[in-house]
Every structure is written in C-alpha cells, then in structure tokens.
Design an enzyme around this catalytic site. Structure first.
Site, PDB file in Angstrom:
ATOM      1  N   HIS A  68      -0.137   0.506  10.770  1.00  0.00           N
ATOM      2  CA  HIS A  68      -1.126   1.975  10.626  1.00  0.00           C
ATOM      3  C   HIS A  68      -1.764   1.377   9.134  1.00  0.00           C
ATOM      4  CE1 HIS A  68      -2.223   6.066  10.375  1.00  0.00           C
ATOM      5  NE2 HIS A  68      -2.223   5.841  12.037  1.00  0.00           N
ATOM      6  N   ASP A  86       8.024   2.539   8.448  1.00  0.00           N
ATOM      7  CA  ASP A  86       7.481   3.766   9.291  1.00  0.00           C
ATOM      8  C   ASP A  86       7.939   3.944  10.405  1.00  0.00           C
ATOM      9  OD1 ASP A  86       5.480   5.515   9.787  1.00  0.00           O
ATOM     10  OD2 ASP A  86       3.826   3.275   9.512  1.00  0.00           O
TER      11      ASP A  86
END
Length: 392
Positions: A112, A188
């Site tokens: 991302h 993440d």
C-alpha cells in the site's frame, strides 16, 4: 462456527446494501457504537488529566481498551501505541528512527502507498531503498528479500496480506531472515489483524502497524503501532501527555506508551475500538478466518469461470478478490453493481499503484469480505457480474 445471521443484526446497514468493500473499511458493530455513545453521554472527560470521577472513568476505560488490544495481538500494553491509523503508525517509524546517509531499507512492490511512500521519502536523507518485486499473483519470495539485504540494511518493511491481491506474506520467515542480518522488521497488518490470528510475539517483528477500522471493526481515526523495543524510536510529536517533568531548560519524557501519544487522543474512538476487539474475540478470529476464506475461495472460483472476466491473485488468498471485466472500465463495473444490486465494491488502484501497474491494467474491481458476509451475497455478486459481461 458462529451464527452469522445473529451477527448481521449488529450491522444495520447490511439491511440496505451488500457490502463488499471491507478491504477499505469494515462496518462497526452496534456494541462498539454503544460504547462510544456511553462515553459521550455518561462520563466524557479528558484522558490522564484529572482527579475527578469522570476523568478517572475516562482514563480507566481508555487504558482497558489498550489492554484488550495488546492481549488480542499478544503483546504488552507498554508496547502498544494508539494512533489515528496505520499510515500514521508507519510514518512514526519512518520519522522516529535516527537515519544516517547510506542506511538501507527493503520493501516490496506489493505494498500500500502508506508502506511505500514513507520509505521512498527517506531517499531525501540519503537512505537507499530497494523495492523487491513479486510474481503476477502478488507473491513475494522471501529469498528475494534475503538477496536484497545488505550490511547497511536497517529495516525491512512488508505487508502481512496484500490489499490488492490478498496474497499472504510469510512474515515469521521474513522476520527471521532480516534479524539474522541485523535489520529490524516492520509488518503492516492492515489486512490481517482481525481477519486471521496475529501473534506479534510469535512473528517476532520489531514494529507492527494496523488500523482500527478494518478487520478489528473499530471506528475510523483509530490505529495501532506495536513496538518491540520502545527505545528504538524517538517520538514524532511531543507535548501534553508525553512529559514527566519540564523546566525552561529541559524536559523528561514519560515511558512508553505515553511518550508517543502527545495531546488529547481519540478517546471515544479508542474506547469503541476496545469494544470492537472484544466483539471479535467473542466470535473467535479463527472462525472469522475460516468463514472469510470460504467466501473468498468460492467468489474467486466462480468469477474465474465467467467468460470475459479475469481475476488476479493467488489461489491461497485472504479476503480479497480483484478482477476485471473485458472491455469495461473498473469504475463502470462498480457503479453498475451498485445501481443494479446495491453491491458496494472498490474500484481503481486501491492506493497501491505499482502493484496494479505490474498487471498492465488501469485499475481493478475488488470484492473484499468480512465476518458478516454470506454465500447469498456471493451469489448476487456472481449474478451481477454475469449480467455486466453481457453488456460489455
């Protein structure tokens, strides 16, 4: 297993739409919203800043939420920093490490933007950044990460699950590879926490970031940063709530987590997040993972069988099915699904342009699943896409 129809009663909007945009944000259950309302209507005060009864209750409930989150992720409250989202959590690491020119960061192509841009920006400080590639299914070989590590590598930063492909990273193996080479690891967990069991101590990573508003079912504006060794980071912000003592000449910070949480926090949001995490615990994250994988596998298989539809990602995926309809813009597909069947899906680049660019397409349609979705909703998605292919 759990009673999905009973669970759906806690998410009233599901009576109005078929919600398949859970990779962007999940719905928040009634018990968590009620917990936030109780704060506003029964005891609203500031956190850690008062001796009166409302301030004490606010502080107790806020810290109870921290304890619950830490327990759920298998870490300690002292290591659990409450932020406003995963993007802030990752940036706190990028800004909190004392970098030197020539230091090195390794990340991957399938991140991302929030786990890519903070590292790319470090190039302005002379930090080198290596972006490891993936195959067309969004899978990254840990051997490629190992090969990218140098004697100047300070950090390896990877997602647990790709928000574009649903591909799952072997974060334990990656952590072992990085740490044996003297590098720290950030994971993440934006697409994993709440969707699958997460054990931070077992993973062994130095930093774990996740938002509150995705798999954990909390409200927007909440996030988590778990830090293995709090002294590894300098606080990004200082001010009220972070200090133990101040003179005009110097100041002394409180220990973690307080030193990382300057100013008045999102008190109702954190209290709501704590109740949402409790809600996930009551259902059982293992049951949630099994249910979501069954829906995801079924949706991917059936979409791939439709003539004119191309799906992306590996067979073993978690919660995410990206696809395109031949001859159709993904935004048009999403709009038609919404207008004809009230199906909410994401379309575009999913805040991960390099991942989608690798496919040679201008965006995808993404169906993403949560604990409250049903087989009947998958049926409706398949029927809707079949109708769209007739228009293409």
């Amino acid at each position: 297993m759990y009673d999905i129809h009973s669970v759906r009663k806690d998410f009233p909007v599901l009576d109005e739409v078929i919600y398949l945009d859970n990779g962007a944000t999940t719905q928040t259950p009634v018990p968590a919203v009620n917990a936030m309302n109780d704060y506003f209507f029964k005891y609203a005060a500031n956190h850690g800043r008062g001796a009166h009864r409302l301030a004490r209750q606010t502080t107790d409930n806020y810290e109870d939420a921290r304890d619950r989150i830490a327990e759920f992720l298998n870490t300690t409250p002292e290591s659990t920093i409450l932020t406003k989202n995963a993007s802030e959590s990752i940036n706190m690491v990028a800004l909190g490490i004392q970098w030197e020119a020539g230091d090195h960061v390794v990340t991957t192509l399938v991140e991302h933007h929030s786990n890519l841009l903070p590292w790319m920006r470090l190039r302005e400080k002379g930090v080198e950044v290596t972006i490891v590639g993936s195959d067309r299914e969004g899978c990254v070989d840990p051997k490629d990460i190992d090969a990218a590590i140098t004697d100047r590598t300070r950090l390896v930063s990877v997602n647990h699950v790709s928000n574009v492909f649903g591909s799952i990273r072997d974060v334990e193996k990656i952590t072992h590879i990085a740490q044996k080479n003297g590098a720290m690891v950030l994971v993440d967990g934006s697409q994993s926490a709440g969707h699958m069991p997460v054990d931070i101590k077992k993973i062994g990573c130095d930093f774990f970031a996740t938002p509150g508003h995705k798999g954990l079912l909390g409200p927007q504006g909440t996030g988590i940063l778990c830090i293995k060794e709090p002294d590894a980071l300098e606080p990004t912000y200082v001010g009220g709530g972070t200090v133990h003592a101040v003179t005009t000449e110097s100041y002394e910070l409180e220990p973690s987590p307080s030193k990382f949480e300057a100013g008045t926090p999102n008190i109702p949001g954190v209290i709501g997040l704590g109740r949402a995490v409790e809600y996930v615990q009551e259902i059982g994250v293992e049951h949630i993972e099994k249910h979501e994988k069954e829906l995801t596998t079924d949706a991917a298989k059936r979409l791939a069988e439709i003539e004119g539809v191309e799906i992306y990602g590996p067979k073993d995926r978690n919660g995410v099915v990206p696809f395109n309809v031949e001859g159709m813009n993904p935004h048009d597909v999403a709009m038609i699904l919404d207008e004809t069947r009230k199906i909410c899906v994401r379309s575009g680049y999913h805040c991960a342009m390099p991942s989608v660019d690798m496919l040679g397409v201008e965006g995808t349609v993404r169906a993403s699943f949560a604990l409250y979705n049903t087989e009947e909703e998958v049926d409706s998605l398949i029927e809707g896409v079949e109708q769209i292919t007739m228009l293409a």
